[in-house]
Design an enzyme around this catalytic site. Sequence first.
Site, PDB file in Angstrom:
ATOM      1  CD  GLU A 182      56.742  -1.250  40.462  1.00  0.00           C
ATOM      2  OE1 GLU A 182      56.713  -2.442  40.103  1.00  0.00           O
ATOM      3  OE2 GLU A 182      55.879  -0.743  41.194  1.00  0.00           O
TER       4      GLU A 182
ATOM      5  CG  ASP B  66      60.141  -8.348  38.822  1.00  0.00           C
ATOM      6  OD1 ASP B  66      60.714  -7.504  38.075  1.00  0.00           O
ATOM      7  OD2 ASP B  66      59.037  -8.845  38.544  1.00  0.00           O
TER       8      ASP B  66
ATOM      9  CB  SER C  74      36.639 -13.345  27.353  1.00  0.00           C
ATOM     10  OG  SER C  74      36.708 -12.239  28.203  1.00  0.00           O
TER      11      SER C  74
ATOM     12  N   GLY D  40      47.353  -1.548  34.286  1.00  0.00           N
ATOM     13  CA  GLY D  40      48.610  -1.856  34.975  1.00  0.00           C
ATOM     14  C   GLY D  40      48.400  -2.643  36.251  1.00  0.00           C
TER      15      GLY D  40
ATOM     16  CB  SER E 268      48.878  -8.104  37.203  1.00  0.00           C
ATOM     17  OG  SER E 268      50.249  -7.984  37.183  1.00  0.00           O
ATOM     18  CB  SER E 269      44.041  -7.586  33.576  1.00  0.00           C
ATOM     19  OG  SER E 269      44.607  -6.842  32.531  1.00  0.00           O
TER      20      SER E 269
ATOM     21  CG  ASP F 157      53.298  -8.768  37.483  1.00  0.00           C
ATOM     22  OD1 ASP F 157      53.624  -8.079  38.474  1.00  0.00           O
ATOM     23  OD2 ASP F 157      53.394  -8.357  36.320  1.00  0.00           O
TER      24      ASP F 157
HETATM   25  C1  GLA Z   1      55.853  -5.467  35.003  1.00  0.00           C
HETATM   26  C2  GLA Z   1      56.474  -6.862  35.042  1.00  0.00           C
HETATM   27  C3  GLA Z   1      56.951  -7.206  36.455  1.00  0.00           C
HETATM   28  C4  GLA Z   1      57.849  -6.100  37.001  1.00  0.00           C
HETATM   29  C5  GLA Z   1      57.187  -4.739  36.836  1.00  0.00           C
HETATM   30  C6  GLA Z   1      58.094  -3.608  37.263  1.00  0.00           C
HETATM   31  O1  GLA Z   1      54.676  -5.426  35.738  1.00  0.00           O
HETATM   32  O2  GLA Z   1      55.521  -7.821  34.631  1.00  0.00           O
HETATM   33  O3  GLA Z   1      57.598  -8.442  36.459  1.00  0.00           O
HETATM   34  O4  GLA Z   1      59.107  -6.131  36.371  1.00  0.00           O
HETATM   35  O5  GLA Z   1      56.782  -4.511  35.495  1.00  0.00           O
HETATM   36  O6  GLA Z   1      58.388  -3.718  38.616  1.00  0.00           O
END
Ligand code: GLA
Length: 377
Positions: free
Chosen positions: A21, A24, A55, A111, A113-114, A158
Amino acid sequence: MSAAAARGAVAVPGRVNLIGEHIDYHDLPVLPVALDRRITAEWQAVEEPVVRARSEGFGEREFRLDGPLEPWPAGDWGNYVKAAASAARQRWPLARGVVLEIRSTLPVAAGLSSSTALMTACTLALLEANGIRAGFGELMEILPEGEYFVGTRGGGMDHAVVLGAREGCALLVEFAPVRATPVPVPEGWVFLAADSGVQAEKSAAVREQYNERRFAGQRAAQRLGFAGIRQALEQAGAAELRRMAEARLDGMERRCFLHAAGEAERVREAVEAMRTADAERFGRLLNESHASLRDLLAVSCAELDALTEAARQAGALGARLTGAGFGGSAVVFCLEEDAERVAAEIGGRFYGGRAEGRLFRAVPSAGALELIARAGG
Ligand code: GLA
């Protein structure tokens, strides 16, 4: 390039990150999984260069593809559709437009990644409508950059996992150059996604905190004489770096540097633990990751701490916040034989019996590219 079809559908999953975490963006490896909850964009190609997207519950947005693309006000969901168009047309000629119908089984603002899933689905739909079948590497060149359009700039984790994940596997994502290696999840390992209830939408305040950590880590490495944290790890041993950091850095820079260096090592160990089906070790690494995110990077919050603690007390082998933090979700790791009891106890302890829709199995699932290939497209 294949002949353009008139209509079709693409589905892009959400993700939970198992470990790795806030590293990246330092080009260090991470280990996420894709979920079996997805955003689907049904598309119909149109000759006119326009994008018309609808949507359910969020309304309709329309814009032209052949003029300048200006974002709508911050927070407007249509900006992800524009971001997709803007990213795609920088690289490929888009002669045709699309009508998009967006559906989702993925919780928003949890949280998971939508927003990346939405942007990726719209990009793939636009490309398909134009007869363009892009590969993982090409998409990774445009998508993370493309999110700049909405003002956020994370790393590439993501996008990599929602595109490249394989069913039943976690995805070891490496950067510069980007590489995705599926790591099979051992039989009997169960992951749960658990919503803290704190919305960590990409507000200006959260974005600032995220960037602050990113730059503090980078500055720390430079202060120690390295180009970045990755180079530091390549050029010096972990113990030596720790000594250097403790002697020559302080405050936020020191904490960000120590978090990133420790987390990179934990990812390496976690991959080994997964490959050898060492559940105890894997769980311990998740717990250590959470402690580092809480104490060093300071991206946790009271709810995420309480939720991960409730999970451990319920018998989970490991639990940690997942994604950027400041709210959002946690990932909980347990064994199949304990899964029901662990979920029920978290349901009681943290959710007061109302866990419906907020606590679910994160079944390691296929990414968008595998879903497209399976559909035989
Ligand atoms: C968000 C970002 C990712 C990553 C995370 C933390 O989700 O979109 O690229 O940096 O935070 O790990």
